[in-house]
Design a protein around this motif. Structure first.
Motif, PDB file in Angstrom:
ATOM      1  N   ASP A  85      -8.980  28.497  69.374  1.00  0.00           N
ATOM      2  CA  ASP A  85      -9.411  27.665  70.504  1.00  0.00           C
ATOM      3  C   ASP A  85      -8.226  26.886  71.061  1.00  0.00           C
ATOM      4  O   ASP A  85      -7.430  26.334  70.304  1.00  0.00           O
ATOM      5  N   THR A  86      -8.134  26.836  72.387  1.00  0.00           N
ATOM      6  CA  THR A  86      -7.044  26.090  73.023  1.00  0.00           C
ATOM      7  C   THR A  86      -7.546  24.870  73.791  1.00  0.00           C
ATOM      8  O   THR A  86      -6.753  24.045  74.213  1.00  0.00           O
ATOM      9  N   SER A  87      -8.868  24.783  73.990  1.00  0.00           N
ATOM     10  CA  SER A  87      -9.423  23.616  74.679  1.00  0.00           C
ATOM     11  C   SER A  87     -10.751  23.235  74.036  1.00  0.00           C
ATOM     12  O   SER A  87     -11.458  24.086  73.489  1.00  0.00           O
ATOM     13  N   LEU A  88     -11.061  21.974  74.119  1.00  0.00           N
ATOM     14  CA  LEU A  88     -12.314  21.472  73.569  1.00  0.00           C
ATOM     15  C   LEU A  88     -13.516  22.048  74.324  1.00  0.00           C
ATOM     16  O   LEU A  88     -14.497  22.473  73.709  1.00  0.00           O
ATOM     17  N   SER A  89     -13.434  22.090  75.648  1.00  0.00           N
ATOM     18  CA  SER A  89     -14.538  22.674  76.419  1.00  0.00           C
ATOM     19  C   SER A  89     -14.678  24.158  76.111  1.00  0.00           C
ATOM     20  O   SER A  89     -15.796  24.678  76.013  1.00  0.00           O
ATOM     21  N   GLY A  90     -13.561  24.840  75.925  1.00  0.00           N
ATOM     22  CA  GLY A  90     -13.599  26.255  75.566  1.00  0.00           C
ATOM     23  C   GLY A  90     -14.240  26.481  74.208  1.00  0.00           C
ATOM     24  O   GLY A  90     -15.001  27.440  74.012  1.00  0.00           O
ATOM     25  N   ALA A  91     -13.955  25.600  73.258  1.00  0.00           N
ATOM     26  CA  ALA A  91     -14.574  25.697  71.939  1.00  0.00           C
ATOM     27  C   ALA A  91     -16.084  25.494  72.045  1.00  0.00           C
ATOM     28  O   ALA A  91     -16.868  26.227  71.421  1.00  0.00           O
ATOM     29  N   ALA A  92     -16.506  24.516  72.842  1.00  0.00           N
ATOM     30  CA  ALA A  92     -17.935  24.259  73.026  1.00  0.00           C
ATOM     31  C   ALA A  92     -18.619  25.463  73.676  1.00  0.00           C
ATOM     32  O   ALA A  92     -19.705  25.878  73.243  1.00  0.00           O
ATOM     33  N   LEU A  93     -17.995  26.021  74.709  1.00  0.00           N
ATOM     34  CA  LEU A  93     -18.579  27.188  75.376  1.00  0.00           C
ATOM     35  C   LEU A  93     -18.604  28.409  74.446  1.00  0.00           C
ATOM     36  O   LEU A  93     -19.576  29.176  74.459  1.00  0.00           O
ATOM     37  N   ARG A  94     -17.563  28.584  73.646  1.00  0.00           N
ATOM     38  CA  ARG A  94     -17.542  29.694  72.679  1.00  0.00           C
ATOM     39  C   ARG A  94     -18.703  29.549  71.700  1.00  0.00           C
ATOM     40  O   ARG A  94     -19.450  30.493  71.445  1.00  0.00           O
ATOM     41  N   GLU A  95     -18.868  28.335  71.159  1.00  0.00           N
ATOM     42  CA  GLU A  95     -19.969  28.086  70.230  1.00  0.00           C
ATOM     43  C   GLU A  95     -21.318  28.325  70.900  1.00  0.00           C
ATOM     44  O   GLU A  95     -22.220  28.917  70.309  1.00  0.00           O
ATOM     45  N   GLY A  96     -21.461  27.838  72.133  1.00  0.00           N
ATOM     46  CA  GLY A  96     -22.710  28.040  72.856  1.00  0.00           C
ATOM     47  C   GLY A  96     -23.031  29.511  73.058  1.00  0.00           C
ATOM     48  O   GLY A  96     -24.180  29.933  72.892  1.00  0.00           O
ATOM     49  N   THR A  97     -22.012  30.283  73.408  1.00  0.00           N
ATOM     50  CA  THR A  97     -22.203  31.723  73.607  1.00  0.00           C
ATOM     51  C   THR A  97     -22.553  32.413  72.298  1.00  0.00           C
ATOM     52  O   THR A  97     -23.483  33.221  72.242  1.00  0.00           O
ATOM     53  N   GLU A  98     -21.819  32.081  71.221  1.00  0.00           N
ATOM     54  CA  GLU A  98     -22.087  32.702  69.922  1.00  0.00           C
ATOM     55  C   GLU A  98     -23.497  32.396  69.432  1.00  0.00           C
ATOM     56  O   GLU A  98     -24.187  33.273  68.911  1.00  0.00           O
ATOM     57  N   GLU A  99     -23.928  31.158  69.593  1.00  0.00           N
ATOM     58  CA  GLU A  99     -25.209  30.747  69.028  1.00  0.00           C
ATOM     59  C   GLU A  99     -26.406  31.088  69.913  1.00  0.00           C
ATOM     60  O   GLU A  99     -27.525  31.157  69.422  1.00  0.00           O
TER      61      GLU A  99
END
Length: 176
Positions: A85-99
């Motif tokens: 992860d390179t950004s906090l918003s990107g990490a949140a969106l990645r988690e949202g997509t995965e879950e």
């Protein structure tokens, strides 16, 4: 200092908190990051920043919550930051997509909607909470981190026991 750590500091420094309590948390998160170069990593036992996202349907009338497998609570999607992860918003969106299984989530606003600090079995989570809109026709699919996924109306969320989810939804609704 990692790119993600730098991004989190920048996000928190520039975020205009909606009230004094949120501003105090923002300052505490920044102090944590200043004291812990590993403050974005799950292994930081003093606590670590996490990213979560409240998913709205395309019509912005419902929110998707997950029945968390370990905590047995209806919560927004989210979790630990990963080394890639390179950004906090990107990490949140990645988690949202995965879950959620929903691709193409789009942030409602560029910055956080709310901050929430809570103790979980691994450590303190200093959660940075975003809101995102699902594309029209999006269909959710359950992940192994969840017991169920369900679309809730705003009124239904108001009846849930978790204060942090109710607060996140209320702050998100104020932005609509």
């Amino acid at each position: 200092m990692s790119t993600l750590h730098k991004d989190a500091v920048g996000v928190l420094e520039s975020w205009h908190a909606p009230d004094a309590g949120q501003d105090e948390l923002r300052r505490e998160y920044l102090a944590h990051l200043a004291a812990h170069s590993d403050g974005m990593e799950k292994l930081c036992k003093a606590g670590h920043l996490t990213g979560s996202v409240l998913i709205l349907d395309a019509e912005r009338q419902h929110v998707l919550l997950t029945l968390h497998a370990k905590l047995k609570l209806w919560l927004q999607t989210g979790g630990h930051c990963e080394p890639a992860d390179t950004s906090l918003s990107g990490a949140a969106l990645r988690e949202g997509t995965e879950e959620s299984g929903i691709r193409g989530l789009d942030l409602l606003v560029p910055g956080p909607v709310n901050l929430d600090r809570h103790l979980v079995p691994c450590a303190w989570h200093l959660d940075v909470q975003y809101a995102a809109v699902a594309p029209p026709g999006a269909v959710e699919s359950i992940s192994d981190e969840s017991l169920a996924l369900r679309w809730f109306t705003f009124d239904e969320v108001a009846e849930l026991p978790d204060r942090s989810v109710r607060t996140l939804v209320a702050r998100t609704r104020a932005l609509l």
